[in-house]
Design a protein around this motif. Structure first.
Motif, short mmCIF file in Angstrom:
data_model
loop_
_atom_site.label_atom_id
_atom_site.label_comp_id
_atom_site.label_asym_id
_atom_site.label_seq_id
_atom_site.Cartn_x
_atom_site.Cartn_y
_atom_site.Cartn_z
N GLU A 573 0.81 -1.22 0.00
CA GLU A 573 0.00 0.00 0.00
C GLU A 573 0.85 1.27 0.00
O GLU A 573 0.33 2.36 -0.25
N ILE A 574 2.17 1.14 0.23
CA ILE A 574 3.05 2.30 0.17
C ILE A 574 3.10 2.88 -1.24
O ILE A 574 3.44 4.03 -1.44
N LEU A 575 2.71 2.05 -2.23
CA LEU A 575 2.74 2.46 -3.64
C LEU A 575 1.35 2.85 -4.14
O LEU A 575 1.17 3.05 -5.35
N LYS A 604 -11.70 0.28 -14.53
CA LYS A 604 -11.57 1.36 -13.55
C LYS A 604 -10.23 2.05 -13.72
O LYS A 604 -9.28 1.47 -14.26
N GLU A 605 -10.18 3.29 -13.25
CA GLU A 605 -8.93 4.03 -13.31
C GLU A 605 -8.08 3.71 -12.08
O GLU A 605 -8.55 3.80 -10.96
N LEU A 606 -6.81 3.31 -12.31
CA LEU A 606 -5.90 2.96 -11.24
C LEU A 606 -4.76 3.97 -11.19
O LEU A 606 -4.31 4.47 -12.23
N TYR A 607 -4.29 4.22 -9.96
CA TYR A 607 -3.21 5.18 -9.79
C TYR A 607 -2.15 4.60 -8.86
O TYR A 607 -2.46 3.88 -7.91
N GLY A 608 -0.88 4.93 -9.16
CA GLY A 608 0.23 4.57 -8.29
C GLY A 608 0.75 5.83 -7.61
O GLY A 608 0.50 6.95 -8.06
N LEU A 609 1.49 5.62 -6.50
CA LEU A 609 2.02 6.75 -5.71
C LEU A 609 3.54 6.67 -5.69
O LEU A 609 4.12 5.71 -5.17
N ILE A 616 0.44 8.74 -10.34
CA ILE A 616 0.55 8.47 -11.77
C ILE A 616 -0.52 7.45 -12.16
O ILE A 616 -0.77 6.48 -11.42
N PRO A 617 -1.17 7.61 -13.31
CA PRO A 617 -2.13 6.60 -13.78
C PRO A 617 -1.37 5.36 -14.24
O PRO A 617 -0.34 5.47 -14.90
N VAL A 618 -1.87 4.19 -13.85
CA VAL A 618 -1.17 2.95 -14.19
C VAL A 618 -2.16 1.90 -14.68
O VAL A 618 -3.37 1.98 -14.44
N ASP A 639 3.13 2.57 -16.61
CA ASP A 639 2.76 3.98 -16.52
C ASP A 639 2.00 4.36 -17.80
O ASP A 639 2.55 4.27 -18.91
N ILE A 640 0.73 4.77 -17.66
CA ILE A 640 -0.08 5.10 -18.85
C ILE A 640 -0.41 6.59 -18.88
O ILE A 640 -1.46 7.00 -19.39
N THR A 641 0.53 7.39 -18.32
CA THR A 641 0.29 8.84 -18.31
C THR A 641 0.11 9.37 -19.73
O THR A 641 -0.84 10.12 -20.02
#
Length: 889
Positions: A573-575, A604-609, A616-618, A639-641
Motif C-alpha cells: 500500500e506504500i505504492l 476502472k482508473e488505477l493510480y500509483g504513488l 501516476i495513472p497505471v 505507466d499510462i500517463t
C-alpha cells in the motif's frame, strides 16, 4: 661390634620399606638402571610375577623401550623429573599398554642421586572402557595421593634431620628449610597427636621400638593434615645413633574413609532398591543374593531362587549361548566347551549388554545388565554379580529417536540439508552424514574443526564469512548467510547456513548448532528468474499473502523512485494513494483466495504513488506465483500517463462532438415530439370542432344549437389544456438549467407534498414512509422537485387498490459514482408494462379507468427530470404495485 652401614645402604634400606608397601606400581633403580626394589603392583601390572627382577637391568626386562625413553631416563639421573598422564607402551609381544608415569631421582644422605624411582599406572582399561572412566579417574586420584610419600632421617650423632622434598611439601615449608628435632615435634597438632609423636620418638630413641602412626599435623601455613609416620631405629653397640623412615600425606585417605562409609551406605541403599535388580551367584552358578529390586522386576521371591536356582531361570537360552560365545572368544577360548564359571578363574570379567529377562509369569522385558566377577583374596573367581535395570522405557525412547533420526536423514537428503555442531571452546566440530555428502567429504575423516569447514569456503567469500561469524559471536546471535564452497572434487556449490548460539552462565559463547543447505539449484533458478525479471519492459512488484513486498525490478525502482532495500518487506500500500488502500486490501485478500492471471481493476482508473508523493495513472496485470514459501502475486505495472493524455484529448473531442450531436438530436426530438403532439393531440379536437361547426350550421333547432355550443366549449377547453401542456413542456426544455438551483432536503419537499395532498391522504388512509438517511439532500430546481413529488405521490394515491391500505415508501441512495437516486414504491393497482410500457410517460396516456386521469403528470415528470440530466424508469406488476426510480445527474 656391629660395623655401621654406609649411607647408600641405609638409604636403600628405608626406600625399600615404602616401595614394597606401596599399593601402586613403584620401582626403585640404581644409577645403572638396575632394580633395587619393586612393588607387587609393578610385577602384576607388567606381568612379571614369578620372575627374578632385583639386580637386573630395566632395559633387559623391557627390551621394547626406545631411545627416546632412555634419553629421558638419563636426564632424570641428572636431576630432572619426567611425568606423563598417559602414553601408549608397545610391548615386545605386540600388545599395547596405556600407562602414566612419574620418574624422578632418589637421593641419599649426602644429597647425591642414588638412582630413579618410577611410579607408574596401567590405564589400559581406561582407554578400553569409557563407561568406567569416572571410576578409574577416582582410582588414579587415590593412587596419586598414596604416592605422596617422603623419606626422613634423624642423625643423632650429628643432630641433623633430613627431609625429602615431598615431606617439605607436606609441611608447606620452603625447599631450603632445615628442620631441627624440637621444631619437628611442634608440627604435630597439640594434644593427642603430639603426645603420640613424642612418646613414639622417645621409645624409638631409648628402646629402639619402631612405630607406625597416623597423626595430625598443622603445616607452616596453618593447614591441618593427616599423615602416616613410619620410623625405625638403627643402633650401634646397643646405642641408637639414627632414626629413619617414611612420611605420607594421608589426609585424602582419611576423607576417603568417610567417603567409603558413605559409599557403603549408598551401596546398601542401592542393594535394597526396588528399581535395580542385584543378583549374585557362587562359583557353581547358584544364586546367592536376590535383592528386592530383583523380586520386583522378575516376580520371584528371594527364598524361591537363593540356593536352588541359576540365572538361566530368567534368561533366554539363545542369549546365554551368545554371551558364552562372546566371552570365550574374548579370552581366546573355544566356545564349544567353554564354561564361564570354571574357565574364568583368576580372570577379570566385566560385561555390559542387553538381555531379555523372563518374569515368573512368562512375560518378558529388555534389561541392561552389568556382569562382574567376584574375587577372593587369592584373586580367584568366587562367582559373579549382575546389576540389572528394566530398560523398556529407554528402548521405547531409543526406538523413537532412531525412527526420528531416520526421518531426519531422509528429510536432509530430500532438502539437500545437513546439520552441524561447533564447540567453540574445544574447536571440535560434528557433521551429520548428509553434510559430508554436500561437501563430498569422506566420513572416515575423524577430526573436524572450524578450519575444516573454512577450507572449503570459496576464496572470494572467505572475508565475508569470517566477518559474519565474528559478528555473530560478538552479538551472540547468529546472522544467517549464504556463500559458496568448493567441494572435495572441485565442484562449486552455494550453501545457506542457519544456526542458534548457546552461551554459558557468564554469557560466553560455548557452542553453535545449525544447518547447512545446498541451495545451488535455487540460486541458479533465482538468477534466471532475476534475469527474466530485469528484462521485463514493465515495472514488476512481487508481494506475499500478507501484502508485504518481496521483490522489485529496476523498472519498478525507476517508476516509483525507491531503491529495492527501501521497499523490501514493506506493505504494498506504500505504492497506492491513501484513498484506495482500504479497498485494495480487500481486493488483495480476494485474489489470494482465487488466484488467477487477470487485469487488475478492469474498467476502472488505477493510480500509483511515487516516493515524491506524485500520483501516476497505471495499468496493472496480476499473476499468481506458486513458490516453496507459499503463494506470491506478481504485479506488472505500466505507466499510462501518455496514453491517458492522448485518451483525454480524444474524449474531449468526442464529448464536444457528442454535445453538438446531442443538441441536434434534442432539437430533432423536440421537433418530432411537437409534430407528434400536434398530429395526435391537436388533430382530433380540431377535427371535432369542424364537425360540430358543420352540425351547428345545418341545425335549425335552437335547443340543439345550444347543446352543440356547449360541446364547442368542452372541446375548446381540452384543446386549450393540451396547448398549455405543450407550451409548458417546451418551456422546460428551453430553460437555463443552471438558474434557480439550490440545495434542497428531500424531507422538506415530502412535508410540503403531504400538506398539499392532506385531504386525499386522509380520505384514502394512505401510509407514507420515507428514508433519506443515505442521501438527505440534493442541489436541484425546487419547483421541479416539488412537481415530481406531487405527481408521483398523487398518482400512487389516485391509482390505489381498494382491497388494501395504500402504502407508499420513498427512499434515497447514492451510486458508486456519488449520484443521488430516489425511489417511489406503492402497493396500488400496478401497470401492465408489456402492453403499456412503451407509452408510460407519453402525453395524455392513461392506463386505468379513473375520472381524474388525464395522462399529463408522468409526461411532465419525465420532462422535468430529463431537463435536469436525469432519468426515470419504472417496474410494476398488475395488482401488486409500481416502483418509480429516478437517477439524478
Amino acid at each position: 661390634m656391629n660395623k655401621p652401614k654406609s649411607n647408600r645402604k641405609v638409604q636403600e634400606e628405608y626406600n625399600k620399606i615404602f616401595i614394597e608397601q606401596a599399593p601402586t606400581a613403584i620401582a626403585m633403580l640404581d644409577n645403572d638402571m638396575k632394580y633395587i626394589a619393586v612393588s607387587q603392583r609393578w610385577l602384576k601390572d607388567y606381568k612379571l610375577e614369578g620372575q627374578k627382577i632385583i639386580g637386573r637391568s630395566h632395559y633387559e626386562i623391557f627390551p621394547e623401550i626406545g631411545d627416546d625413553w632412555k634419553e629421558n631416563h638419563k636426564k632424570c639421573l641428572q636431576g630432572e623429573i619426567n611425568k606423563c598422564d598417559e602414553a601408549p607402551f608397545r610391548r615386545a609381544d605386540g600388545s599395547v599398554q596405556w600407562i602414566y608415569w612419574d620418574v624422578r631421582p632418589w637421593y641419599i644422605t649426602d644429597g647425591s642421586i642414588g638412582g630413579l624411582i618410577m611410579h607408574t599406572g596401567d590405564i589400559t582399561h581406561l582407554k578400553e572402557k569409557d563407561l568406567e572412566k569416572s571410576r578409574i579417574e577416582a582410582i588414579l586420584e587415590k593412587t596419586n595421593e598414596v604416592a605422596r610419600i617422603g623419606t626422613w632421617e634423624f642423625n643423632i650423632i650429628k643432630n641433623e634431620i633430613f627431609w625429602s622434598k615431598i615431606i617439605k611439601e607436606i609441611h608447606e615449608v620452603p625447599e631450603d628449610y632445615k628442620p631441627n628435632f624440637e621444631e619437628c615435634l611442634l608440627f604435630f597438632k597439640e594434644g593427642e597427636s603430639r603426645e603420640k609423636a613424642v612418646n613414639a620418638t622417645n621409645n624409638a630413641l631409648t628402646k629402639g621400638t619402631p612405630f607406625d602412626l597416623e597423626l595430625e599435623i598443622v603445616t607452616a601455613k596453618g593447614n591441618s593434615r593427616w599423615v602416616r609416620a613410619i620410623g625405625k631405629s638403627e643402633t650401634t653397640e646397643g646405642k641408637t645413633n639414627r632414626l629413619f623412615g617414611i612420611f605420607q600425606d594421608i589426609s585424602k585417605i582419611k576423607l576417603s574413609e568417610l567417603a567409603l562409609d558413605r559409599a557403603h551406605s549408598e551401596l546398601k541403599a542401592i542393594f535394597n532398591s526396588r528399581s535395580i535388580a542385584i543378583i549374585s551367584t557362587d562359583k557353581d552358578g547358584i544364586i546367592k543374593n536376590f535383592n528386592r529390586g530383583a523380586e520386583a522386576l522378575l516376580g520371584y521371591k528371594a527364598n524361591e531362587v537363593i540356593g536352588v536356582k541359576k540365572p538361566s531361570v530368567y534368561l533366554l537360552e539363545e542369549e546365554v549361548k551368545k554371551f558364552t560365545k562372546d566371552i570365550a572368544e574374548s579370552f581366546g577360548k573355544n566356545a564349544a566347551n567353554f564354561n564361564h564359571y570354571s574357565d574364568l578363574a583368576g580372570r577379570e570379567l566385566n560385561d555390559t549388554r542387553e538381555w531379555t529377562y523372563i518374569r515368573k509369569d512368562g512375560s518378558t522385558f529388555p534389561a541392561l545388565c552389568t556382569l562382574s566377577a567376584i574375587k577372593n583374596s587369592e584373586g580367584q573367581n568366587e562367582g559373579f554379580i549382575a546389576v540389572s535395570t528394566n530398560i523398556s522405557e529407554i528402548k521405547k525412547v531409543e526406538n523413537e529417536l532412531l525412527r526420528k533420526n531416520q526421518m531426519l536423514n531422509v528429510a536432509e537428503k530430500i532438502t539437500m540439508m545437513g546439520n552441524w555442531q561447533w564447540d567453540t571452546i574445544t574447536n571440535v566440530v560434528k557433521w551429520s552424514k548428509n553434510l559430508y555428502s554436500i561437501f563430498e567429504l569422506d566420513e572416515s575423516q575423524e577430526e573436524l574443526t572450524y578450519d575444516t569447514y573454512f577450507s572449503f569456503v570459496h576464496p572470494d567469500d572467505q572475508k565475508d564469512v569470517t566477518t559474519i561469524v565474528q559478528q555473530s559471536i560478538k552479538d551472540k546471535k547468529f546472522h544467517d548467510f549464504i556463500h559458496r564452497i568448493i567441494t572435495k572434487t572441485g565442484k562449486t556449490k552455494t550453501v545457506q547456513l542457519l544456526a542458534e548460539i548457546i552461551t554459558n552462565d557468564q554469557g560466553e559463547v560455548i557452542e553453535m548448532i545449525g544447518t547447512c543447505q545446498d541451495v545451488t539449484e535455487q540460486k541458479m533458478a533465482e538468477k534466471k528468474f532475476r534475469g527474466l525479471l530485469e528484462s521485463a519492459p514493465d515495472a514488476i512488484v512481487i508481494v506475499n499473502a500478507t501484502g508485504k513486498i518481496q521483490l522489485i525490478n529496476k523498472q519498478a525502482e525507476k517508476l516509483f523512485g525507491y531503491q529495492t532495500e527501501e521497499l523490501h518487506n514493506k506493505p504494498v500500500e506504500i505504492l497506492i494513494p491513501a484513498r484506495f488502500t482500504t479497498k485494495h486490501t480487500d481486493d488483495r485478500k480476494r485474489f489470494f483466495l482465487t488466484p488467477k492471471t487477470r487485469i487488475m481493476g478492469e474498467g476502472k482508473e488505477l493510480y500509483g504513488l511515487k516516493k515524491n508523493g506524485k500520483e501516476i495513472p497505471v495499468q496493472i496485470s496480476l499473476s499468481p506465483l506458486h513458490t516453496e514459501e507459499g503463494l506470491l502475486v506478481s504485479a506488472a505495472i505500466r505507466d499510462i500517463t501518455k496514453q491517458k493524455l492522448a485518451e483525454q484529448k480524444i474524449i474531449e473531442s468526442k464529448e464536444n462532438l457528442e454535445i453538438i450531436a446531442e443538441k441536434l438530436r434534442h432539437q430533432n426530438k423536440q421537433l418530432a415530439d411537437f409534430t407528434h403532439i400536434t398530429s395526435h393531440n391537436l388533430r382530433a379536437p380540431v377535427s371535432n370542432l369542424n364537425a360540430l361547426l358543420s352540425l351547428y350550421k345545418e341545425g335549425t333547432n335552437e335547443v340543439d344549437k345550444n347543446d352543440l355550443f356547449n360541446k364547442f366549449e368542452t372541446v375548446i377547453h381540452h384543446l386549450t389544456s393540451t396547448l398549455n401542456t405543450l407550451m409548458l413542456a417546451l418551456k422546460i426544455e428551453s430553460e437555463d438549467l443552471e438558474e434557480d438551483l439550490e440545495t434542497i432536503r428531500f424531507e422538506d419537499i415530502l412535508h410540503k407534498t403531504k400538506e398539499i395532498l392532506s385531504g386525499e391522504i386522509i380520505n384514502s388512509g394512505s401510509v407514507i414512509d420515507s428514508d433519506f438517511s443515505k442521501c438527505p439532500k440534493i442541489k436541484y430546481k425546487r419547483i421541479y422537485l416539488e412537481s415530481i413529488f406531487l405527481n408521483l405521490i398523487g398518482n400512487a394515491i389516485k391509482y390505489r387498490s381498494h382491497l388494501r391500505t395504500p402504502e407508499i415508501c420513498i427512499e434515497s441512495a447514492l451510486t458508486d459514482e456519488g449520484k443521488a437516486v430516489l425511489t417511489f414504491k406503492d402497493n396500488g393497482l400496478g401497470i401492465d408494462l408489456e402492453r403499456h410500457g412503451h407509452k408510460l410517460f407519453g402525453l395524455n396516456k392513461v392506463f386505468h379507468r379513473h375520472p381524474d386521469a388525464k395522462g399529463v403528470g408522468l409526461f411532465l415528470t419525465k420532462t422535468q427530470i430529463k431537463a435536469m440530466g436525469g432519468h426515470i424508469s419504472a417496474t410494476s406488476k398488475v395488482d401488486e404495485g409500481t416502483t418509480f426510480t429516478i437517477n439524478f445527474n
